[in-house]
Each structure stands twice: as C-alpha cells, then as structure tokens.
Scaffold this active site. Structure first.
Site, mmCIF file in Angstrom:
data_model
loop_
_atom_site.group_PDB
_atom_site.id
_atom_site.type_symbol
_atom_site.label_atom_id
_atom_site.label_comp_id
_atom_site.label_asym_id
_atom_site.label_seq_id
_atom_site.Cartn_x
_atom_site.Cartn_y
_atom_site.Cartn_z
ATOM 1 N N GLY A 191 0.800 -1.216 0.000
ATOM 2 C CA GLY A 191 0.000 0.000 0.000
ATOM 3 C C GLY A 191 0.836 1.270 0.000
ATOM 4 O O GLY A 191 0.435 2.273 -0.605
ATOM 5 N N LYS A 243 -8.173 6.619 -3.440
ATOM 6 C CA LYS A 243 -7.314 7.605 -2.768
ATOM 7 C C LYS A 243 -5.829 7.299 -2.902
ATOM 8 O O LYS A 243 -5.432 6.149 -3.021
ATOM 9 C CB LYS A 243 -7.657 7.641 -1.275
ATOM 10 N N PHE A 273 1.270 -13.592 -4.981
ATOM 11 C CA PHE A 273 2.298 -12.750 -4.348
ATOM 12 C C PHE A 273 2.349 -12.976 -2.829
ATOM 13 O O PHE A 273 3.367 -12.735 -2.194
ATOM 14 C CB PHE A 273 2.028 -11.257 -4.610
ATOM 15 N N LEU A 274 1.210 -13.405 -2.260
ATOM 16 C CA LEU A 274 1.153 -13.529 -0.801
ATOM 17 C C LEU A 274 2.027 -14.670 -0.282
ATOM 18 O O LEU A 274 2.309 -14.749 0.915
ATOM 19 C CB LEU A 274 -0.298 -13.737 -0.333
ATOM 20 N N GLU A 329 -7.942 -5.396 8.060
ATOM 21 C CA GLU A 329 -8.950 -4.694 7.237
ATOM 22 C C GLU A 329 -10.115 -5.625 6.867
ATOM 23 O O GLU A 329 -11.264 -5.180 6.772
ATOM 24 C CB GLU A 329 -8.321 -4.128 5.958
HETATM 25 N N1 LIG Z 1 -5.193 4.365 -0.817
HETATM 26 C C1 LIG Z 1 -5.960 3.895 0.127
HETATM 27 O O1 LIG Z 1 -7.152 4.152 0.200
HETATM 28 C C2 LIG Z 1 -5.363 3.020 1.174
HETATM 29 C C3 LIG Z 1 -6.153 2.053 1.805
HETATM 30 C C4 LIG Z 1 -5.558 1.277 2.779
HETATM 31 C C5 LIG Z 1 -4.225 1.446 3.119
HETATM 32 N N2 LIG Z 1 -3.487 2.383 2.466
HETATM 33 C C6 LIG Z 1 -2.087 2.591 2.820
HETATM 34 O O2 LIG Z 1 -1.382 1.369 2.657
HETATM 35 C C7 LIG Z 1 -0.263 1.379 3.524
HETATM 36 C C8 LIG Z 1 -0.111 0.017 4.124
HETATM 37 O O3 LIG Z 1 0.065 -0.901 3.084
HETATM 38 P P1 LIG Z 1 0.720 -2.343 3.332
HETATM 39 O O4 LIG Z 1 0.135 -2.946 4.536
HETATM 40 O O5 LIG Z 1 0.627 -3.056 2.045
HETATM 41 O O6 LIG Z 1 2.226 -1.998 3.758
HETATM 42 P P2 LIG Z 1 3.579 -1.790 2.939
HETATM 43 O O7 LIG Z 1 3.361 -1.203 1.625
HETATM 44 O O8 LIG Z 1 4.482 -1.089 3.900
HETATM 45 O O9 LIG Z 1 4.123 -3.273 2.745
HETATM 46 C C9 LIG Z 1 4.473 -4.016 3.870
HETATM 47 C C10 LIG Z 1 5.848 -4.684 3.716
HETATM 48 O O10 LIG Z 1 5.696 -5.850 2.928
HETATM 49 C C11 LIG Z 1 6.675 -5.858 1.886
HETATM 50 N N3 LIG Z 1 6.057 -6.609 0.795
HETATM 51 C C12 LIG Z 1 5.118 -6.171 -0.088
HETATM 52 N N4 LIG Z 1 4.718 -7.194 -0.865
HETATM 53 C C13 LIG Z 1 5.407 -8.284 -0.480
HETATM 54 C C14 LIG Z 1 5.416 -9.642 -0.899
HETATM 55 N N5 LIG Z 1 4.574 -10.089 -1.830
HETATM 56 N N6 LIG Z 1 6.272 -10.494 -0.300
HETATM 57 C C15 LIG Z 1 7.093 -10.073 0.694
HETATM 58 N N7 LIG Z 1 7.112 -8.807 1.153
HETATM 59 C C16 LIG Z 1 6.276 -7.923 0.568
HETATM 60 C C17 LIG Z 1 6.926 -4.395 1.619
HETATM 61 O O11 LIG Z 1 8.191 -4.216 1.034
HETATM 62 C C18 LIG Z 1 6.893 -3.821 3.033
HETATM 63 O O12 LIG Z 1 8.118 -4.035 3.669
HETATM 64 C C19 LIG Z 1 -0.493 2.489 4.521
HETATM 65 O O13 LIG Z 1 0.423 3.529 4.251
HETATM 66 C C20 LIG Z 1 -1.900 2.949 4.256
HETATM 67 O O14 LIG Z 1 -2.082 4.326 4.464
HETATM 68 C C21 LIG Z 1 -4.019 3.161 1.502
HETATM 69 ZN ZN LIG Z 2 -7.260 1.197 6.547
#
Ligand SMILES: NC(=O)c1ccc[n+]([C@@H]2O[C@H](COP(=O)([O-])OP(=O)(O)OC[C@H]3O[C@@H](n4cnc5c(N)ncnc54)[C@H](O)[C@@H]3O)[C@@H](O)[C@H]2O)c1
Ligand SMILES: [Zn+2]
Length: 399
Positions: free
Chosen positions: A116, A153, A180-181, A195
């Site tokens: 994200g 957003k 990817f997960l 979430e």
């Molecule tokens: N635009 C929106 O409406 C919206 C909605 C929800 C959250 N967000 C934002 O999203 C962010 C959180 O996103 P997140 O939880 O994805 O965190 P993130 O983007 O920080 O990713 C988490 C970690 O996982 C690693 N990673 C990503 N994909 C991977 C994979 N397939 N394998 C191994 N590692 C991987 C990343 O490098 C990072 O270290 C927050 O900043 C939040 O504000 C935005």
């Molecule tokens: Zn949220």
C-alpha cells in the site's frame, strides 16, 4: 473591463470508471494481463515500472525476464517503502522517474507493483504529474489486495499526520494476484486481515464466520492453499465456504464489500462512512506508535475499542464483544495497546478525526455483528469506560 458584479460559472462532471481484475500468476510469460493493461500502441515506448525494494529483491528477476520476453523497453525503478518513508520526497522521486522514462500524458501508463505504501506514493505522483496521468496498480500485500485495490485515494504522511497530503485519483486498473502472498511475512498477512476483520464486523456476518473458522489457517497457508487440509474446516464440521475455496471467498467478499461501500460515495462527500470503522482513533495513534504498530493492527485495536463503545450503548451484547476479541486473537492481531487505554490520547485522536469529518463525530460503531450505525454524541466519560474495558485485556505484566 467587466463590471464588478459580473460572474461566470463553470460546471462539469467527472465520470469515473476503473476496474479490479483478478489475474492468476501475473509474472508468468504466458499471462499478458500486465502489458494488456497499458497502451503499448507504440512498442518503442519506454514502459515505466515502479516496484518496492522488497518486490525487486523477490520478483525483480522474473519481472525483468517477463518484460524482456515481451520485448518491452523498460525503466524499472525500485524504491523503499516503509511507512516512515511515505513522504512527499518519494513522490518527487517517482516524478523524476516519470521524466526519465519520458512518460506520456495518457499513453503508456506507469505500472506500480508493491504494498500500500508504494501504491499510494505512485498514485499521488501520477495525480500530480502533468496534472494527472493514468497508472496501473498491482498490490502485493494482503492489505493491498483487499483494501488499497478498491480505493480511489492516494496519499503520503506529513508532519506526523497520516495521509495528510493526497488526492482522489484511482488507477485505470488494479490487477489482483494472490500468489504474491506466498512470500509475505506472517505479520503482514495478519496486518491485511485487520482490514478484512473490519469489513466483516460492520458489513458481513458471513465473512466474520469465515474468519472465525478459517482465518488462522489461511494465514498459516499464506492464502495459497486451494482448500484447508481434508477439505473441511480446521475446527471440524462441514466446509462453510460456498465459493471455490475459503481464500478466494474471503478475499472476494472483502473486495466486494469495499466496492459496495465506496462506489456510491467515492469522493467522500457523505462523511458517514461505515468503512471508517477502525479508522476513527487509529490514524493519530498509529502514527504515534510508529514503527510499533502496522496499519491493520492499529485498525484492529480501534475495532476492539469501538466494540466496547458499542457495548456501552447496548448495541453489542457481551457474548458478541467476546467473539470480536476472540476472533482478533485467533488471527494473531493485537487487542490491547497502551495508547488505546490513554484517555488523553484517545480524546486527541477523536478531536482530529472530528476535524477530518468536518466537525461531526460520525463515529461508525457495530450494531450486532455484521452491521453498523453512527454515533455523534460520544462523551469523554464513554471513552474512559471503553479505555478501562480495553485495559482489562492487557497482558498480566503490562497492567
Ligand atoms: N489508498 C488507500 O485508500 C489506502 C487504503 C488502505 C491502506 N493504504 C495505505 O497502505 C499502507 C499500508 O500498506 P501495506 O500494509 O501493504 O504496507 P507496505 O506497503 O508497507 O508493505 C508491507 C511490507 O511488505 C513488503 N512486501 C510487499 N509485498 C510483499 C510480498 N509479496 N512479499 C514479501 N514482502 C512484501 C513491503 O516491502 C513492506 O516491507 C499504509 O500507508 C496505508 O495508508 C491506503
Ligand atoms: Zn485502513
């Protein structure tokens, strides 16, 4: 010269259409979804691809091989993506990459691949570049798949406030691939579950049942198994899912719930939003707790805290509160944090949220499992009572 009373008005409507499309094994050379999502009418255009550094480390070779196999000239940029680095500076780095790749105004949209943080940074850069260009999103975290995937957003943190700078600029398309997960660390899978948990609590009692039955197992199997071992629930009894398997049904229901909630109110003109459940106290407290709490963890804490508020109002029975707490625990999510027991911090967090909701609390709370209602008159005494209930969940050493 015009007369002082002259006035002109401009009215226009902004139509929006974007898609969230599932595509299995996106980086397989046989799968053309990634390139099919961008306009490659001129094959000599440089394709800009922005990835987070972890994705580059884990998938960079496959991604480069994919682009080379399809003979696409590319400019691949790898950026850090910790929440602490989600700043306007990184947005400017992305804008520089757009200049280097000679990005067009419409043709040939950049592709962002990552969590994200990465998607929000690239989305904001795309909304600013040439006053807005299209882009493609590929979420690689569970939180990205079920939540960011649907959102319009973008944003970055600013002066200690979460997503204080941002825009409403949805991508052309988001491509969903849960393979990817497989490489996502367990804590990040739990983070995404935060979430899904929120969505279940305010909108989808069936999803809540699926989380209770299969949630822990889905995390353990990193959402890769077609079905739990033996094809039945871990806790015994017949399978509960009706879709292809619990992983697809849980992700599908979470995305569907978001689509239903966001579509009628995409620009958030209506400030009563049930998807803000778990996002009333957490925005400020999450930033204060950095890097201690992940977003989905902070959301879960807010969900539990708000469940106590609802119980105080008689909207939730004690056995329902118990199920909420037990489910969060079974998903490995926190149900207690000192900031959520700190009445001053909670009051400050709510005050900032009230400013964000234009002067009203508009506080979504559960009204039974799977539905919500809004409160506008929560008092400091109620915050104290909920904080005290939360404190009861503290591990013995922390009390
Ligand atoms: N635009 C929106 O409406 C919206 C909605 C929800 C959250 N967000 C934002 O999203 C962010 C959180 O996103 P997140 O939880 O994805 O965190 P993130 O983007 O920080 O990713 C988490 C970690 O996982 C690693 N990673 C990503 N994909 C991977 C994979 N397939 N394998 C191994 N590692 C991987 C990343 O490098 C990072 O270290 C927050 O900043 C939040 O504000 C935005
Ligand atoms: Zn949220």
């Amino acid at each position: 010269m015009t007369s002082p009373s002259a006035k002109w008005e401009v009215r226009a409507e902004l139509g929006v259409h974007y898609e969230i499309v599932e595509s299995v094994d996106l980086l397989s050379v046989d799968n053309v979804a990634l390139l099919g999502s961008v306009d490659r009418s001129d094959p000599s255009d440089t394709q800009l691809v922005l990835v987070d550094t972890t994705i580059d480390r884990l998938y960079g070779d496959r991604l480069r091989a994919y682009l080379e196999y399809h003979r696409v000239p590319y400019h691949l940029v790898s950026l850090p993506s910790a929440e602490e680095q989600k700043t306007i500076d990184l947005v400017l780095s992305v804008a520089s990459a757009m200049n280097e790749a000679k990005a067009f105004r419409v043709r040939n949209p950049p592709i962002a691949i990552g969590g994200g943080v990465m998607l929000d940074i690239v989305g904001l850069a795309a909304s600013l570049y040439r006053r807005g260009i299209p882009y493609i999103r590929v979420p690689t975290t569970l939180l990205g798949l079920v939540d960011v995937s649907v959102a319009a957003k973008t944003g970055v943190n600013f002066e200690g406030f979460r997503n204080r700078l941002g825009s409403y600029s949805p991508p052309l398309r988001t491509l969903i691939d849960r393979s990817f997960l497989a490489t996502l660390p367990t804590r990040q899978l739990r983070n995404g579950m935060g979430e899904i948990f929120k969505m279940a609590l305010i909108k989808d009692a069936r999803l809540f049942g699926l989380l209770e039955r299969y949630g822990a197992e889905l995390i353990e199997g990193k959402f890769q198994d077609a079905a739990p071992p033996g094809g039945t629930a871990a806790s015994g009894g017949p399978p509960l899912w009706t879709g292809a398997n619990p992983a697809d049904e849980v992700i599908g229901r979470a995305i569907q719930g978001m689509v239903e909630e966001l579509q009628p109110n995409l620009w958030e003109k209506q400030l009563e939003r049930s998807v803000d459940y778990g996002h009333s106290f957490s925005p400020l407290l999450e930033m204060r707790a950095l890097p201690d709490l992940y977003h989905g963890e902070a959301v879960t804490l807010d969900c539990v805290f708000s469940a106590f508020l609802a119980a105080h109002r008689g909207l939730l029975r004690s056995d329902e509160v118990h199920r909420v707490v037990a489910c969060a625990r079974s998903l490995g999510l926190p149900v207690w944090h000192p900031l959520f027991c700190d009445a001053d911090a909670l009051g400050e967090a709510l005050a900032d949220t009230v400013r964000h909701r234009n002067g009203d609390q508009n506080l979504p709370v559960m009204a039974g499992i799977g539905s919500a209602r809004f409160l506008n008159d929560v008092t400091p005494a109620e915050l104290d009572a909920a904080a005290a209930a939360m404190a009861e969940l503290a591990p013995v050493g922390a009390r």
